[in-house]
Write an enzyme that holds these catalytic residues in place. Structure first.
Site, PDB file in Angstrom:
ATOM      1  N   ALA A   1       0.838  -1.208   0.000  1.00  0.00           N
ATOM      2  CA  ALA A   1       0.000   0.000   0.000  1.00  0.00           C
ATOM      3  C   ALA A   1       0.868   1.251   0.000  1.00  0.00           C
ATOM      4  O   ALA A   1       1.413   1.641   1.038  1.00  0.00           O
ATOM      5  CB  ALA A   1      -0.935  -0.016   1.206  1.00  0.00           C
TER       6      ALA A   1
ATOM      7  N   THR B   1      -4.250  -3.431  -4.602  1.00  0.00           N
ATOM      8  CA  THR B   1      -4.501  -4.733  -5.228  1.00  0.00           C
ATOM      9  C   THR B   1      -4.323  -5.836  -4.193  1.00  0.00           C
ATOM     10  O   THR B   1      -3.327  -5.852  -3.463  1.00  0.00           O
ATOM     11  CB  THR B   1      -3.524  -4.951  -6.402  1.00  0.00           C
ATOM     12  OG1 THR B   1      -3.644  -3.846  -7.293  1.00  0.00           O
ATOM     13  CG2 THR B   1      -3.827  -6.249  -7.139  1.00  0.00           C
TER      14      THR B   1
ATOM     15  N   GLU C   1       8.547  -4.153 -10.540  1.00  0.00           N
ATOM     16  CA  GLU C   1       7.093  -3.979 -10.707  1.00  0.00           C
ATOM     17  C   GLU C   1       6.791  -3.464 -12.115  1.00  0.00           C
ATOM     18  O   GLU C   1       5.880  -3.944 -12.789  1.00  0.00           O
ATOM     19  CB  GLU C   1       6.562  -2.992  -9.651  1.00  0.00           C
ATOM     20  CG  GLU C   1       5.109  -2.626  -9.877  1.00  0.00           C
ATOM     21  CD  GLU C   1       4.501  -1.742  -8.787  1.00  0.00           C
ATOM     22  OE1 GLU C   1       5.172  -1.501  -7.768  1.00  0.00           O
ATOM     23  OE2 GLU C   1       3.359  -1.314  -8.970  1.00  0.00           O
TER      24      GLU C   1
ATOM     25  N   HIS D   1     -13.084  -7.224 -34.615  1.00  0.00           N
ATOM     26  CA  HIS D   1     -14.173  -8.082 -34.133  1.00  0.00           C
ATOM     27  C   HIS D   1     -15.542  -7.451 -34.398  1.00  0.00           C
ATOM     28  O   HIS D   1     -16.573  -8.086 -34.123  1.00  0.00           O
ATOM     29  CB  HIS D   1     -14.069  -8.291 -32.612  1.00  0.00           C
ATOM     30  CG  HIS D   1     -13.059  -9.315 -32.172  1.00  0.00           C
ATOM     31  ND1 HIS D   1     -11.709  -9.138 -32.290  1.00  0.00           N
ATOM     32  CD2 HIS D   1     -13.220 -10.532 -31.588  1.00  0.00           C
ATOM     33  CE1 HIS D   1     -11.080 -10.197 -31.786  1.00  0.00           C
ATOM     34  NE2 HIS D   1     -11.975 -11.058 -31.363  1.00  0.00           N
ATOM     35  N   GLY D   2     -15.572  -6.198 -34.858  1.00  0.00           N
ATOM     36  CA  GLY D   2     -16.867  -5.529 -34.991  1.00  0.00           C
ATOM     37  C   GLY D   2     -17.552  -5.441 -33.639  1.00  0.00           C
ATOM     38  O   GLY D   2     -16.893  -5.344 -32.596  1.00  0.00           O
ATOM     39  N   GLY D   3     -18.884  -5.529 -33.639  1.00  0.00           N
ATOM     40  CA  GLY D   3     -19.674  -5.368 -32.408  1.00  0.00           C
ATOM     41  C   GLY D   3     -19.342  -6.393 -31.337  1.00  0.00           C
ATOM     42  O   GLY D   3     -19.410  -6.102 -30.138  1.00  0.00           O
TER      43      GLY D   3
ATOM     44  N   GLY E   1       1.485   1.477 -11.197  1.00  0.00           N
ATOM     45  CA  GLY E   1       2.940   1.286 -11.140  1.00  0.00           C
ATOM     46  C   GLY E   1       3.676   2.544 -11.600  1.00  0.00           C
ATOM     47  O   GLY E   1       4.880   2.515 -11.855  1.00  0.00           O
TER      48      GLY E   1
ATOM     49  N   THR F   1       2.385   6.344 -13.810  1.00  0.00           N
ATOM     50  CA  THR F   1       1.726   6.635 -15.097  1.00  0.00           C
ATOM     51  C   THR F   1       2.758   6.785 -16.215  1.00  0.00           C
ATOM     52  O   THR F   1       3.956   6.942 -15.967  1.00  0.00           O
ATOM     53  CB  THR F   1       0.912   7.945 -15.009  1.00  0.00           C
ATOM     54  OG1 THR F   1       1.844   9.023 -14.755  1.00  0.00           O
ATOM     55  CG2 THR F   1      -0.120   7.906 -13.902  1.00  0.00           C
TER      56      THR F   1
HETATM   57  C1  LIG Z   1      -6.328  -1.207 -10.719  1.00  0.00           C
HETATM   58  C2  LIG Z   1      -5.293  -0.482  -9.923  1.00  0.00           C
HETATM   59  C3  LIG Z   1      -4.477  -1.194  -9.056  1.00  0.00           C
HETATM   60  C4  LIG Z   1      -3.538  -0.526  -8.266  1.00  0.00           C
HETATM   61  N1  LIG Z   1      -2.801  -1.247  -7.359  1.00  0.00           N
HETATM   62  C5  LIG Z   1      -2.028  -0.563  -6.462  1.00  0.00           C
HETATM   63  C6  LIG Z   1      -1.407  -1.249  -5.371  1.00  0.00           C
HETATM   64  O1  LIG Z   1      -1.512  -2.481  -5.243  1.00  0.00           O
HETATM   65  N2  LIG Z   1      -0.695  -0.512  -4.477  1.00  0.00           N
HETATM   66  C7  LIG Z   1      -0.558   0.837  -4.595  1.00  0.00           C
HETATM   67  O2  LIG Z   1       0.108   1.445  -3.751  1.00  0.00           O
HETATM   68  N3  LIG Z   1      -1.126   1.510  -5.614  1.00  0.00           N
HETATM   69  C8  LIG Z   1      -1.875   0.853  -6.535  1.00  0.00           C
HETATM   70  N4  LIG Z   1      -2.480   1.531  -7.569  1.00  0.00           N
HETATM   71  C9  LIG Z   1      -2.314   2.979  -7.656  1.00  0.00           C
HETATM   72  C10 LIG Z   1      -1.529   3.451  -8.882  1.00  0.00           C
HETATM   73  O3  LIG Z   1      -0.176   3.114  -8.786  1.00  0.00           O
HETATM   74  C11 LIG Z   1      -1.787   4.965  -9.012  1.00  0.00           C
HETATM   75  O4  LIG Z   1      -3.134   5.108  -9.447  1.00  0.00           O
HETATM   76  C12 LIG Z   1      -0.840   5.650  -9.984  1.00  0.00           C
HETATM   77  O5  LIG Z   1       0.461   5.683  -9.473  1.00  0.00           O
HETATM   78  C13 LIG Z   1      -1.278   7.088 -10.319  1.00  0.00           C
HETATM   79  O6  LIG Z   1      -1.556   7.817  -9.150  1.00  0.00           O
HETATM   80  P1  LIG Z   1      -2.945   8.627  -9.022  1.00  0.00           P
HETATM   81  O7  LIG Z   1      -4.033   7.683  -9.371  1.00  0.00           O
HETATM   82  O8  LIG Z   1      -2.985   9.286  -7.717  1.00  0.00           O
HETATM   83  O9  LIG Z   1      -2.874   9.704 -10.188  1.00  0.00           O
HETATM   84  P2  LIG Z   1      -2.341  11.213 -10.021  1.00  0.00           P
HETATM   85  O10 LIG Z   1      -0.988  11.180  -9.410  1.00  0.00           O
HETATM   86  O11 LIG Z   1      -3.390  12.018  -9.397  1.00  0.00           O
HETATM   87  O12 LIG Z   1      -2.186  11.629 -11.550  1.00  0.00           O
HETATM   88  C14 LIG Z   1      -3.244  12.246 -12.320  1.00  0.00           C
HETATM   89  C15 LIG Z   1      -2.662  12.645 -13.678  1.00  0.00           C
HETATM   90  O13 LIG Z   1      -1.617  13.619 -13.491  1.00  0.00           O
HETATM   91  C16 LIG Z   1      -0.462  13.205 -14.189  1.00  0.00           C
HETATM   92  N5  LIG Z   1       0.750  13.687 -13.514  1.00  0.00           N
HETATM   93  C17 LIG Z   1       1.133  13.441 -12.256  1.00  0.00           C
HETATM   94  N6  LIG Z   1       2.298  14.049 -11.988  1.00  0.00           N
HETATM   95  C18 LIG Z   1       2.653  14.700 -13.141  1.00  0.00           C
HETATM   96  C19 LIG Z   1       3.776  15.500 -13.515  1.00  0.00           C
HETATM   97  N7  LIG Z   1       4.750  15.775 -12.653  1.00  0.00           N
HETATM   98  N8  LIG Z   1       3.820  15.982 -14.778  1.00  0.00           N
HETATM   99  C20 LIG Z   1       2.828  15.707 -15.650  1.00  0.00           C
HETATM  100  N9  LIG Z   1       1.738  14.962 -15.351  1.00  0.00           N
HETATM  101  C21 LIG Z   1       1.667  14.447 -14.111  1.00  0.00           C
HETATM  102  C22 LIG Z   1      -0.534  11.693 -14.184  1.00  0.00           C
HETATM  103  O14 LIG Z   1       0.306  11.136 -15.186  1.00  0.00           O
HETATM  104  C23 LIG Z   1      -2.007  11.474 -14.431  1.00  0.00           C
HETATM  105  O15 LIG Z   1      -2.266  11.574 -15.802  1.00  0.00           O
HETATM  106  C24 LIG Z   1      -3.395   0.876  -8.382  1.00  0.00           C
HETATM  107  C25 LIG Z   1      -4.204   1.580  -9.275  1.00  0.00           C
HETATM  108  C26 LIG Z   1      -5.166   0.936 -10.020  1.00  0.00           C
HETATM  109  C27 LIG Z   1      -6.054   1.741 -10.927  1.00  0.00           C
END
Ligand SMILES: Cc1cc2nc3c(=O)[nH]c(=O)nc-3n(C[C@H](O)[C@H](O)[C@H](O)COP(=O)(O)OP(=O)(O)OC[C@H]3O[C@@H](n4cnc5c(N)ncnc54)[C@H](O)[C@@H]3O)c2cc1C
Length: 385
Positions: A125, A161, A248, A344-346, A369, A371
């Protein structure tokens, strides 16, 4: 091209994994999908196959193999079959390196046998409702008690997760404020027992894809965590995250590559069987060109993941290498799966068809992991920008 990354032993394991998936998972997978979770008892079944102990040192009951390639095969095989093992990928792919690299001998003796048997499932987490990309901004706190015997954990995490099934969660929390020169200072990793008073699992989040993976909110209210459950040294957590995130990110790159490859396989089969205007869809020149272009992209992604897998096994995969592999493979997969769905279409839009599930499952590869934008920041930094 012939892949050189896997040897005969790996291929034998692939056969076992494929047979296990076909006999034990595929027949019940639709039920898991409807329920939105893998049954907890499945993890002990998976453990019986030996998959959790492959990389665990022999003195703690594992096979002591220092290679990520067996896990890579599991990722490839589950994806090939259009199924998922839920949170177990995080248990073994993400959490094990932290335990192996940071736990003391006493901690390993306490946790690793249960890790291997599937009785103690782990999750990690980091992310909080208010911060994901900028982890140094996390607000969960763990204050050392006056007598120095335990930490008092308060805060909330989200998107975790395996968060519903987890028995222990590696929680990243602030044990000290950031220093004047380093915002990242003061974060520690605590292995939290999920049965502790004050520990609560919130909603299991309803996601666009990855339906069988339990992704949950967690909250901590005055949770007492014994100091003996601190992982590594206090306040150095950010450095530990930096050391473990490349693996990761490679596993996400690998999953994306495997999804793109599976999409082509499903699409070849579908377009050969579907007739439109009196001929199979596969016979249109557009279909051939689309699939050929997809195949070329997947071949390139394969070269990237294979090179990164070798680098990881040599302990040479850098943060920028992993970021580059994740960025490239996740973007390739998005393009390829979208084109395959179109063919695959629809039916490509109907969840009963595996390409529709792949489309939804794949989207998160560009987000979790770290963005794609964060991956670009890491690569640009390495380029001196
Ligand atoms: C299905 C799923 C499973 C996950 N599993 C885990 C888990 O097991 N453990 C865990 O700890 N986390 C987990 N996560 C969290 C995941 O790692 C985060 O969602 C991810 O790191 C993005 O953080 P955020 O959602 O807060 O987006 P934000 O940080 O709020 O980002 C929002 C937008 O701003 C952009 N952005 C951010 N900083 C900048 C910058 N400096 N310059 C330009 N753009 C920027 C981002 O690219 C994004 O487009 C999971 C997420 C999902 C959806």
């Amino acid at each position: 091209m012939q892949r050189t990354v896997f040897n005969d032993e790996h291929e034998a394991f692939r056969k076992t994994a494929r047979a296990f998936i076909e006999s034990r998972v595929a027949p019940v997978y639709d039920q898991w999908y409807e329920a939105g979770i893998v049954p907890r008892e499945f993890y002990t079944e998976l453990a019986d196959l030996g998959v959790f102990g492959i990389e665990v040192p022999e003195q703690y009951g594992g096979a002591g193999i220092e290679s990520f390639k067996f896990q890579a095969i599991l990722v490839e095989e589950t994806t090939r079959a259009g199924v998922s093992f839920g949170g177990s990928g995080v248990h073994v792919g993400l959490c094990l390196p932290y335990l192996k690299n940071l736990a003391t001998d006493e901690q390993k003796q306490r946790w690793l046998p249960g890790f291997i048997s599937g009785e103690i499932m782990f999750a990690i987490a980091m992310t909080e409702p208010g911060t994901g990309s900028d982890l140094a901004g996390m607000r969960t706190t763990a204050q050392l008690s006056e007598d120095g015997t335990h930490y008092v954990l308060n805060g909330a995490k989200t998107f975790i997760t395996g968060g519903v099934h987890a028995d222990r969660v590696i929680v990243c929390a602030r044990t000290a404020p950031p220093s004047d020169t380093d915002r990242r200072h003061g974060i520690s990793l605590l292995v939290v027992d999920t049965t502790s008073p004050g520990y609560a699992v919130g909603r299991k989040l309803d996601k666009l894809g990855l339906k069988v993976s339990d992704t949950a909110e967690l909250s901590f209210t005055d949770v007492r965590v014994p100091v003996s459950d601190l992982l590594g040294e206090a306040d150095k957590g950010f450095r530990y995250l930096g050391q473990n995130l490349p693996q990761e990110r490679l596993s996400i790159a690998l999953g994306a590559y495997a999804q793109a490859k599976a999409a082509i396989r499903f699409t070849l089969e579908y377009t050969r069987g579907r007739s439109v205007f009196g001929q199979p869809v596969a016979q249109f020149q557009n279909t051939k060109f689309e699939l050929a272009a997809c195949q070329a992209e997947v071949d390139a992604a394969e070269a990237v993941v294979d090179r990164a897998l070798e680098a990881l096994d040599r302990d040479e995969l850098t943060a920028a290498d992993a970021a580059s592999a994740k960025l490239f493979c996740s973007e390739v997969a998005s393009r390829v799966i979208d084109r395959c769905l179109q063919l695959h279409g629809g039916y490509g839009y109907i969840n009963e068809y595996p390409v529709a599930r792949l489309y939804a499952d794949n989207r998160v590869n560009r987000i979790y992991g770290g963005t794609s934008e964060v991956m670009k920041m890491i690569i640009a930094k390495e380029m001196g920008l």
